[in-house]
Design an enzyme around this catalytic site. Structure first.
Site, PDB file in Angstrom:
ATOM      1  N   PRO A 116       9.980 -29.892  16.088  1.00  0.00           N
ATOM      2  CA  PRO A 116      10.021 -28.211  15.676  1.00  0.00           C
ATOM      3  C   PRO A 116      11.306 -27.355  15.632  1.00  0.00           C
ATOM      4  O   PRO A 116      12.087 -27.133  16.345  1.00  0.00           O
ATOM      5  CB  PRO A 116       9.632 -28.253  17.506  1.00  0.00           C
ATOM      6  N   CYS A 117      11.617 -27.436  14.009  1.00  0.00           N
ATOM      7  CA  CYS A 117      12.666 -27.372  13.332  1.00  0.00           C
ATOM      8  C   CYS A 117      13.057 -25.229  13.788  1.00  0.00           C
ATOM      9  O   CYS A 117      13.446 -24.923  13.867  1.00  0.00           O
ATOM     10  CB  CYS A 117      12.125 -27.386  12.106  1.00  0.00           C
ATOM     11  N   HIS A 118      11.747 -24.357  14.676  1.00  0.00           N
ATOM     12  CA  HIS A 118      12.025 -23.645  14.763  1.00  0.00           C
ATOM     13  C   HIS A 118      12.877 -22.929  15.759  1.00  0.00           C
ATOM     14  O   HIS A 118      13.171 -21.706  16.547  1.00  0.00           O
ATOM     15  CB  HIS A 118      10.411 -22.646  15.106  1.00  0.00           C
TER      16      HIS A 118
END
Length: 147
Positions: A84-86
């Protein structure tokens, strides 16, 4: 939220978030192998709980590298939303970039904002700039997450 309630919320929202992400994420083909450094960044990123964020600097500190190197690895993340790079934001707790775009008004950064809101990340109110609340910052060392 209690831990039990947060877990239930995560179970309910996770499929919705994944579906929303897949509908709006440009398809990425893995045209090269992931480097060992990128694998380490992605492994840490997967540890960020739903409803929380961390900073590029916090990941960099854990890996003894620079925040820019972490940002470049995130930009090339082929495993979203499983990685989950967000959930990674700038040291100022502003959103930073997303999928190689920057600027609060860019389509990708606005999508990052919507994903974080859907996960329950809290934001400071009454600000001109979108800034994550300190209560939503996760630290790998167990501290306050501040850089």
């Amino acid at each position: 939220f209690t831990p039990r309630r947060m877990k239930l919320l995560t179970l309910v929202l996770s499929p919705l978030i994944v579906a929303a992400f897949q509908q709006t994420t440009p398809s990425m083909s893995i045209s090269r192998a992931v480097t060992p450094f990128e694998a380490n960044v992605y492994q840490l990123c997967k540890q960020i709980p739903t409803g929380m964020v961390t900073t590029y600097g916090e990941i960099a500190k854990a890996l003894n590298t620079s925040p820019r190197a972490v940002g470049q690895a995130m930009k090339r993340n082929p495993f979203a939303p499983e990685v989950p790079c967000h959930r990674v934001v700038a040291a100022s707790r502003e959103l930073g970039g997303f999928f190689g775009e920057s600027g609060a008004e860019s389509d990708q950064v606005q999508r990052k904002l919507r994903l974080l809101q859907a996960e329950g990340v809290q934001f400071e109110e009454g600000r001109k700039v979108t800034k994550v609340s300190q209560r939503s910052v996760f630290s790998f060392a167990g501290g306050d997450g501040a850089d």
